[in-house]
Design a protein around this motif. Structure first.
Motif, PDB file in Angstrom:
ATOM      1  N   SER A 160       4.870 -17.355   6.583  1.00 25.61           N
ATOM      2  CA  SER A 160       3.765 -16.547   6.071  1.00 25.61           C
ATOM      3  C   SER A 160       2.779 -16.077   7.130  1.00 25.61           C
ATOM      4  O   SER A 160       2.068 -15.091   6.907  1.00 25.61           O
ATOM      5  CB  SER A 160       3.001 -17.326   4.993  1.00 25.61           C
ATOM      6  OG  SER A 160       2.471 -18.530   5.518  1.00 25.61           O
ATOM      7  N   THR A 216       3.175  -4.881   4.555  1.00 23.87           N
ATOM      8  CA  THR A 216       3.946  -5.946   3.919  1.00 23.87           C
ATOM      9  C   THR A 216       3.289  -6.315   2.598  1.00 23.87           C
ATOM     10  O   THR A 216       2.142  -5.954   2.325  1.00 23.87           O
ATOM     11  CB  THR A 216       4.017  -7.195   4.812  1.00 23.87           C
ATOM     12  OG1 THR A 216       2.707  -7.779   4.914  1.00 23.87           O
ATOM     13  CG2 THR A 216       4.528  -6.854   6.194  1.00 23.87           C
ATOM     14  N   PHE A 269       7.296  -9.830   2.206  1.00 22.52           N
ATOM     15  CA  PHE A 269       7.149 -10.869   3.234  1.00 22.52           C
ATOM     16  C   PHE A 269       7.762 -12.211   2.856  1.00 22.52           C
ATOM     17  O   PHE A 269       7.691 -13.163   3.624  1.00 22.52           O
ATOM     18  CB  PHE A 269       5.666 -11.072   3.561  1.00 22.52           C
ATOM     19  CG  PHE A 269       4.906 -11.894   2.543  1.00 22.52           C
ATOM     20  CD1 PHE A 269       4.808 -13.269   2.676  1.00 22.52           C
ATOM     21  CD2 PHE A 269       4.282 -11.291   1.466  1.00 22.52           C
ATOM     22  CE1 PHE A 269       4.103 -14.017   1.739  1.00 22.52           C
ATOM     23  CE2 PHE A 269       3.579 -12.034   0.541  1.00 22.52           C
ATOM     24  CZ  PHE A 269       3.490 -13.402   0.675  1.00 22.52           C
ATOM     25  N   ALA A 290       9.277 -10.704   7.336  1.00 24.70           N
ATOM     26  CA  ALA A 290       8.530  -9.519   7.751  1.00 24.70           C
ATOM     27  C   ALA A 290       7.541  -9.841   8.856  1.00 24.70           C
ATOM     28  O   ALA A 290       7.232  -8.992   9.706  1.00 24.70           O
ATOM     29  CB  ALA A 290       7.793  -8.926   6.549  1.00 24.70           C
ATOM     30  N   ASN A 291       7.062 -11.095   8.869  1.00 26.45           N
ATOM     31  CA  ASN A 291       6.093 -11.483   9.892  1.00 26.45           C
ATOM     32  C   ASN A 291       6.708 -11.680  11.270  1.00 26.45           C
ATOM     33  O   ASN A 291       6.001 -12.003  12.223  1.00 26.45           O
ATOM     34  CB  ASN A 291       5.345 -12.739   9.454  1.00 26.45           C
ATOM     35  CG  ASN A 291       4.278 -12.420   8.433  1.00 26.45           C
ATOM     36  OD1 ASN A 291       3.535 -11.453   8.587  1.00 26.45           O
ATOM     37  ND2 ASN A 291       4.214 -13.209   7.375  1.00 26.45           N
TER      38      ASN A 291
END
Length: 697
Positions: free
Chosen positions: A356, A565, A638, A645-646
Motif C-alpha cells: 500500500s 491509482t 492499487f 501499482a505502488n
C-alpha cells in the motif's frame, strides 16, 4: 504454517537461517520484549516506531497511544490512515480548529444538492451510494455534481460532471469560490460574524474566472459555471470529499477549498447543509481521535503545554515523557527513519505497507533490512508478514470486543461473537501483554496501562475526552448496548449524542482550544501560537486559500501520461481478506490499466492487449481496458500485491497533511508484441459498455 481458511493461527519467529517458523506466544513475545528493552537501553524511545491501521478498535488505539507516548516516549506513531484520511483531518483543523465531521449521513435525506469532490462513492462506499440513489431516484432528487477524471457510475448520474485534469483541484475550488462571490451568493453578514480571512480569500480566488479554470483543469467553462450555479442556488448543499482530492497535488488546500464554499454561504451545521471530509477506512476516525496516528488523544494540540499537562496528569507521568517538542512523525518520515537506521524497532498492526505504500520496492527493502526489527500483528499472511521478524496472529472484528467511530462521528459497540482461531489474540491483548512484560509504570508505580479489559479501556478513553470536541464522557458500554450508534459529543448535556457540529456557528478555533495553530497551505510552514492568537479567530471559522501550482512529477517527454491509482468495488485495500472471497476474486482477479480511447488509438492498443507501464521507479505489464477516462490520464487499481501499482508511484507528500501524492506521477505506456489476450468479461463489465466503473478515484 498453521491456518484456518487462510488465517494465521500461531505466532511466527524468524530463526537463525532466516526462515519464519511457528513458536508459541511466550517465545514470540519474549523475542519482542528482548529487542525492545535492548534498544530502549541503548538508544531511548526514538528507536521505536508503530504503524497501525484504520481497522482497529478505539480501545486498542488508545492503549497503544498510552504505551507509545507515556511508556516509551516516542513520537514515531502513525497509521495507514495517513494514506487515506490525513487530509480530511488536516482540512477540518485548518478551517474549523479541530478534527470532527460537521455533517451527518442523515444530511443525504435533507440536501437539495450533492457535490462529490474526488469521491467515487459507488465504488468506495456502496451503502452510502445506495442511500444517495434512493434520493436520486426519488420524487425530489437533489442536483448532483461529480468531480472525477473518470466517467464512473457517479459521473453517469451527475447533473454536472467535471472530469478535471489530475493535480488541478485547487484551481477548480478557487474558481467555484470566485463564482459564488460574483453571483452575489455569499452571505456577508454570516461571514462577518462567524469567519475570518474573507478579504484575503477573495483576492486569491479573483483571477480564477471560469475560462482560466477550464484551461487549467481541462474542462468546459460552462460546466464550471453550471456547478457553481447549483451550489449558489442550493437551499441545503452537502459536499463530500475523498481520495481524488486527498491523494493529489495541494491536497489540504483543495479540501479546505471545499470547506470555504460552505462557509461563504453559511451552509454548515444545518440539516442537509454541510461537509463530509470522508474517511477511507472504517475506524480511521478512531485512529485520529485516540492519538495512535501521532496526534495527542482527544484532539489535543501537541504544541499546547496545557494540553500536554492534561494528559500527563491523566496518565500520571512526567509531561516531559510525552513527545511534544516537534510535530508528530508521519508515516513517510517513519519509514525514512527506519531506512536510515534511527528506528530499529517497528511494530505494524493490521496493514500491509509492502503493497500500500508508495515506491513499493523501497518499502520492501526497508522492511527486510536487518537493521530494523519488524513485528507484525495481522489475521492473514501478507506481503508484509513475509518480511517480518515476528508475526502475531490477530483477532478480527467479531472475535474481539470494542467500539468504533464511523465518518460522521457515530460510535458503535461490537461485541465478541466467536473465539479467534488457534492462538490469535486481539491487538489490545497483545499490547497489554507487551506493556506488562516491559514493566511500564506511572510515576506512582501503577502499571501503565492499568486496565485489563476492553470495557475498562473504553472507560479510560472517555475520561481522556472530557472537555474536548470529541467528548464522550456520557458514553458507556451499557448505553451502547441499549442503543448502538450514537454521535459524539455525548455528554450529560447531550446524552443522546450530537447529529451536527457548529449549529451555533461557534467553531473550535480559540487559541487555547484548537488542535493546531494552522499552516501555510502552500508551503506547510506552521503558524505559531503567538501568530494564531494575533489572528483573533476566537471561535470563528478560518477562510484561507492559495494559488494553484504545477504538480511535481508531472508528465513529460519520457513519461507523458498521468497515473492515478484507486480502488475497485470488489476489493478492499491489499485484498488481505477480499482476495480470499471467491465471489469477489472472480469479479476482479487481477490488476489492469485503463486508457482513454484517444490514447489507446495513438498507442495502437486494443482492449485486452497487454501493455507495459513504466515510471522512473519500476514497470508493470497489465491488460488494457478502454474506458471514458480523460485523455492523458491512466488508472491502475492499487490492491494487487503481484502487480502493485505502488511499484510506479513516487515518494512525495502534501506539505500540510503529509498524505502521499499517489495520483500525480508521469508514466510511459507501450504495447507489448504478441501479447494480445481475449478480454475477460464479468457481470460487472460487459463488452458493450465501458469498464470505467470498475475502480475508484
Amino acid at each position: 504454517m498453521s491456518q484456518r481458511r487462510g488465517r494465521l493461527t500461531r505466532p511466527l519467529l524468524r530463526d537463525g537461517s532466516g526462515q519464519l517458523v511457528e513458536v508459541d506466544h511466550d517465545v514470540a513475545m519474549a523475542a519482542v520484549v528482548d529487542r525492545s528493552r535492548s534498544l530502549l537501553a541503548q538508544r531511548g524511545g526514538l528507536s521505536h516506531g508503530f504503524y497501525t491501521s484504520g481497522q482497529l478498535m478505539a480501545e486498542e488505539y488508545y492503549t497503544l497511544s498510552v504505551i507509545g507516548k507515556a511508556g516509551i516516549g516516542t513520537p514515531h506513531m502513525d497509521g495507514n490512515t495517513r494514506l487515506c484520511t490525513a487530509t480530511a483531518a488536516a482540512a477540518m483543523k485548518e478551517s474549523f480548529g479541530t478534527d470532527g465531521q460537521p455533517a451527518s449521513y442523515d444530511d443525504v435525506e435533507h440536501c437539495d444538492a450533492l457535490l462529490l469532490f474526488g469521491h467515487n462513492v459507488a465504488e468506495t462506499q456502496t451503502v452510502l451510494w445506495a442511500r444517495m440513489l434512493d434520493r436520486l431516484d426519488g420524487a425530489d432528487p437533489p442536483a448532483l455534481v461529480c468531480v472525477d477524471p473518470r466517467r464512473t457510475d457517479v459521473a453517469r448520474r451527475a447533473t454536472v460532471h467535471l472530469p478535471v485534469r489530475p493535480g488541478t483541484n485547487v484551481a477548480l475550488v478557487n474558481g467555484l469560490a470566485r463564482e459564488l462571490i460574483h453571483r452575489g451568493a455569499v452571505d456577508h453578514d454570516w461571514i462577518q460574524a462567524h469567519t475570518i480571512g474573507y478579504d484575503d480569500l477573495a483576492a486569491v480566488v479573483e483571477p480564477y474566472a471560469p475560462d482560466r479554470v477550464a484551461a487549467i483543469c481541462g474542462v468546459d467553462p460552462d460546466a464550471v459555471r453550471a456547478a457553481a450555479e447549483i451550489f449558489a442556488r442550493a437551499r441545503a448543499p452537502l459536499s463530500t470529499v475523498l481520495q481524488g482530492f486527498y491523494q493529489s497535488h495541494q491536497a489540504t488546500a483543495a479540501a479546505v477549498g471545499v470547506n470555504n464554499l460552505h462557509l461563504l454561504r453559511g451552509m454548515i451545521g444545518r440539516p442537509g447543509a454541510g461537509v463530509l471530509q470522508m474517511n477511507g477506512q472504517p475506524t480511521a476516525q478512531n485512529n485520529r481521535e485516540c492519538g495512535a496516528d501521532g496526534d495527542l488523544p482527544g484532539f489535543r494540540n501537541w504544541d499546547n503545554e496545557t494540553h500536554v499537562a492534561e494528559l500527563a496528569e491523566l496518565w500520571d507521568v512526567d509531561p516531559l515523557t510525552i513527545p511534544h517538542w516537534s510535530p508528530p512523525t508521519h508515516a513517510m518520515q517513519l519509514f525514512r527513519y527506519a531506512e536510515q537506521g534511527s528506528i530499529g524497532f517497528l511494530w505494524i498492526a493490521g496493514t500491509n505497507p509492502a503493497v500500500s505504500m508508495p515506491d513499493e520496492h523501497r518499502i520492501r527493502q526497508i522492511l527486510s533490512s536487518p537493521d530494523c526489527f519488524v513485528v507484525v500483528s495481522d489475521a492473514y499472511p501478507t506481503e508484509t508478514t513475509a518480511l517480518a521478524d515476528v508475526v502475531f496472529p490477530a483477532a478480527l472484528w467479531g472475535e474481539r470486543t470494542g467500539t468504533f467511530t464511523n465518518a460522521d462521528r457515530t460510535v458503535h459497540l461490537s461485541e465478541r461473537a466467536v473465539d479467534p482461531p488457534g492462538e490469535a489474540r486481539s491487538d489490545l491483548t497483545l499490547w497489554l501483554d507487551y506493556a506488562e512484560r516491559m514493566g511500564f509504570r506511572t510515576r506512582s508505580g501503577r502499571p501503565l496501562p492499568w486496565w485489563n479489559t476492553a470495557e475498562q479501556a473504553f472507560t479510560e478513553w472517555t475520561r481522556a475526552t472530557a472537555g474536548r470536541p470529541c467528548d464522550q464522557t456520557a458514553l458507556t458500554y451499557d448505553r451502547l448496548r441499549a442503543r448502538s450508534g450514537i454521535q459524539w459529543p455525548v455528554t450529560t448535556a447531550a446524552p443522546g449524542g450530537t447529529p451536527r457540529l457548529y449549529t451555533d456557528a461557534e467553531f473550535n478555533t480559540r487559541t487555547d482550544q484548537c488542535e493546531t495553530y494552522g499552516h501555510d497551505l502552500l508551503t506547510g510552514a506552521t503558524v505559531t501560537r503567538r501568530e494564531h492568537r494575533a489572528q483573533h479567530a476566537d471561535g470563528r471559522a478560518i477562510l484561507k486559500a492559495v494559488e494553484h501550482t504545477t504538480a511535481p512529477g508531472a508528465p513529460d517527454g519520457d513519461y507523458p501520461l498521468r497515473l492515478i491509482t484507486g480502488r475497485t468495488v470488489h476489493h478492499f485495500h491489499t485484498r488481505t481478506k477480499t482476495g480470499r472471497v471467491p465471489e469477489l476474486d472472480d469479479h476482479a482477479p487481477h490488476a489492469w490499466i485503463e486508457l482513454s480511447a484517444a490514447d489507446a488509438d495513438r498507442l495502437r492498443v486494443q482492449r485486452g492487449d497487454t501493455v507495459r507501464v513504466t515510471s522512473p521507479r519500476g514497470a508493470l505489464d497489465l491488460p488494457a481496458r478502454i474506458t471514458d477516462i480523460r485523455p492523458g490520464t491512466v488508472f491502475i487499481p492499487f490492491h494487487y500485491g503481484d502487480h502493485a501499482a505502488n511499484r510506479l508511484t513516487l515518494t512525495a507528500w502534501d506539505p500540510v497533511s503529509k498524505q502521499p501524492q499517489l495520483k500525480l506521477n508521469g508514466v510511459h505506456v507501450r504495447a507489448l508484441p504478441d501479447t494480445t489476450t481475449p478480454p475477460r468479461h464479468t457481470p460487472h463489465e460487459r463488452p458493450d459498455e465501458d469498464a470505467g466503473s470498475d475502480a475508484a478515484t
